[in-house]
Write a protein that holds these residues in place. Structure first.
Motif, short mmCIF file in Angstrom:
data_model
loop_
_atom_site.label_atom_id
_atom_site.label_comp_id
_atom_site.label_asym_id
_atom_site.label_seq_id
_atom_site.Cartn_x
_atom_site.Cartn_y
_atom_site.Cartn_z
N MET A 1 0.99 -1.14 -0.11
CA MET A 1 -0.02 0.00 -0.18
C MET A 1 0.82 1.08 0.08
O MET A 1 0.62 2.36 -0.58
N SER A 2 1.95 1.03 0.71
CA SER A 2 2.79 2.51 0.85
C SER A 2 3.22 2.55 -0.56
O SER A 2 3.69 3.91 -0.80
N GLU A 3 3.91 1.67 -1.42
CA GLU A 3 4.32 1.70 -2.69
C GLU A 3 3.15 2.38 -3.41
O GLU A 3 3.75 3.22 -4.65
N GLN A 4 2.05 2.09 -3.52
CA GLN A 4 1.02 2.74 -4.23
C GLN A 4 0.73 4.02 -3.92
O GLN A 4 0.79 5.02 -4.72
N LEU A 5 0.87 4.26 -2.66
CA LEU A 5 0.75 5.77 -2.29
C LEU A 5 2.02 6.77 -2.52
O LEU A 5 1.59 7.89 -3.18
N PHE B 1 1.38 7.23 -6.41
CA PHE B 1 0.33 8.39 -6.45
C PHE B 1 0.83 9.78 -6.26
O PHE B 1 0.32 10.65 -6.96
N LEU B 2 1.61 9.91 -5.14
CA LEU B 2 2.24 11.16 -4.67
C LEU B 2 3.31 11.64 -5.77
O LEU B 2 3.31 13.00 -5.76
N VAL B 3 3.85 10.79 -6.48
CA VAL B 3 4.65 11.34 -7.65
C VAL B 3 3.93 11.53 -9.01
O VAL B 3 4.07 12.64 -9.49
N MET C 1 3.52 4.46 -15.82
CA MET C 1 2.93 3.39 -15.85
C MET C 1 3.82 2.24 -15.63
O MET C 1 3.87 1.26 -14.93
N ALA C 2 4.87 2.51 -16.49
CA ALA C 2 6.29 1.50 -16.48
C ALA C 2 6.94 1.47 -15.25
O ALA C 2 7.30 0.41 -14.82
N ARG C 3 7.05 2.74 -14.59
CA ARG C 3 7.54 2.58 -13.38
C ARG C 3 6.83 1.79 -12.25
O ARG C 3 7.32 1.20 -11.40
N GLY C 4 5.50 1.58 -12.34
CA GLY C 4 4.83 0.90 -11.24
C GLY C 4 4.64 -0.45 -11.70
O GLY C 4 4.53 -1.10 -10.73
N GLY C 5 5.14 -0.78 -12.69
CA GLY C 5 5.47 -2.49 -12.94
C GLY C 5 4.16 -2.81 -14.01
O GLY C 5 3.46 -2.07 -14.57
N ASP C 6 3.96 -3.99 -14.29
CA ASP C 6 3.17 -4.70 -14.88
C ASP C 6 1.56 -4.84 -14.31
O ASP C 6 0.80 -5.15 -15.15
#
Length: 209
Positions: free
Chosen positions: A1-5, A8-10, A138-143
Motif C-alpha cells: 500500500m505504501s508503494e502505491q501511495l 500516486f504522490l509522484v 505506468m512503466a515505473r509502477g510495474g506490470d
C-alpha cells in the motif's frame, strides 16, 4: 500500500504540472472569446474528457508501443525526461512551450468554430510531454493492474482539476493577474524539472545495465 501511495504522490504532481491547466487559461480565454457561458463550459468539459481519454489510453496501452517499435523502457524514460525538462525550462521562463503547441497552431485554433479537440484537448492539455509522462509512470509502477491504479487515478483527478480551472478561467486570470500566473508557472516548472531529472536518472541506470 505504501508503494502505491508513493507512486500516486509522484504521479499526481507530475501529470498535473505537465498538463498545466493554469498555463492554458490565457489561450483558452483567447480562443473562446465571444462565446456564451454555456458554450465555454461545454468546450472545457469536452476538451478535458478527450484529453483524459487520450492519456488513459496511452497509459494503459503504451507498453505495446515499446514492443512494436523495439524501444526499451530506459530509452523512453530518458526521452520522456528530456521532453519534460524542456517543458519545465519554458515554464521557469514563463513562456508558452512549443513542445505543446506553436504560435501558428494557437492562432489557427482562434479561427476554428470548435476548439475543444484541437488545439485544447490535443496538444495543449494532452501534449507529447503529458503522454510521455503517463507512459513512464505506468512503466515505473510495474506490470500489475494494482500498480496501475495510482497513475490512472492521478490522470482522472488532473482533468477534474483542469475542468474546474478552465470553467473558471476568467476568474482565475482576474485573481492571479499576469504576474500571479507567471509566478505559479515558475513554481510548477521547478517541481516538474526535478521530476524530469529523476526520470532521466532512472532511465540512464536502466540503459547502463
Amino acid at each position: 500500500m505504501s508503494e502505491q501511495l508513493s507512486l500516486f504522490l509522484v504521479s499526481l504532481p507530475a501529470v498535473l504540472f505537465v498538463v498545466d491547466p493554469v498555463g492554458v487559461v490565457p489561450i483558452f480565454l483567447a480562443i473562446t472569446s465571444g462565446d456564451s457561458e454555456e458554450k465555454i463550459r461545454s468546450t472545457a468539459r469536452r476538451a478535458c474528457l478527450v484529453a483524459c481519454a487520450l492519456l488513459l489510453f496511452f497509459a494503459m496501452f503504451g507498453g505495446i508501443i515499446f514492443k512494436v517499435f523495439g524501444v526499451s523502457l530506459g530509452a523512453f524514460r530518458v526521452a520522456g525526461g528530456i521532453l519534460l525538462l524542456i517543458t519545465a525550462l519554458d515554464m521557469l521562463r514563463a513562456r508558452p512551450s512549443e513542445t505543446r503547441t506553436t504560435p501558428s497552431e494557437t492562432q489557427e485554433g482562434v479561427k476554428k468554430d470548435d476548439v475543444a479537440l484541437v488545439p485544447l484537448a490535443m496538444p495543449l492539455l494532452a501534449g507529447p510531454g503529458a503522454i510521455a509522462t503517463a507512459m513512464v509512470l505506468m512503466a515505473r509502477g510495474g506490470d500489475s493492474l494494482v500498480s496501475a491504479v495510482p497513475v490512472l487515478v492521478a490522470i482522472v483527478l488532473t482533468f477534474l482539476v483542469s475542468y474546474f480551472v478552465l470553467r473558471a478561467a476568467g476568474f482565475v486570470q482576474r485573481v492571479l493577474k499576469q504576474s500571479g500566473v507567471a509566478i505559479l508557472e515558475r513554481v510548477m516548472g521547478l517541481i516538474l524539472a526535478a521530476i524530469a531529472v529523476q526520470f532521466i536518472a532512472d532511465g540512464g541506470k536502466d540503459l547502463l545495465r
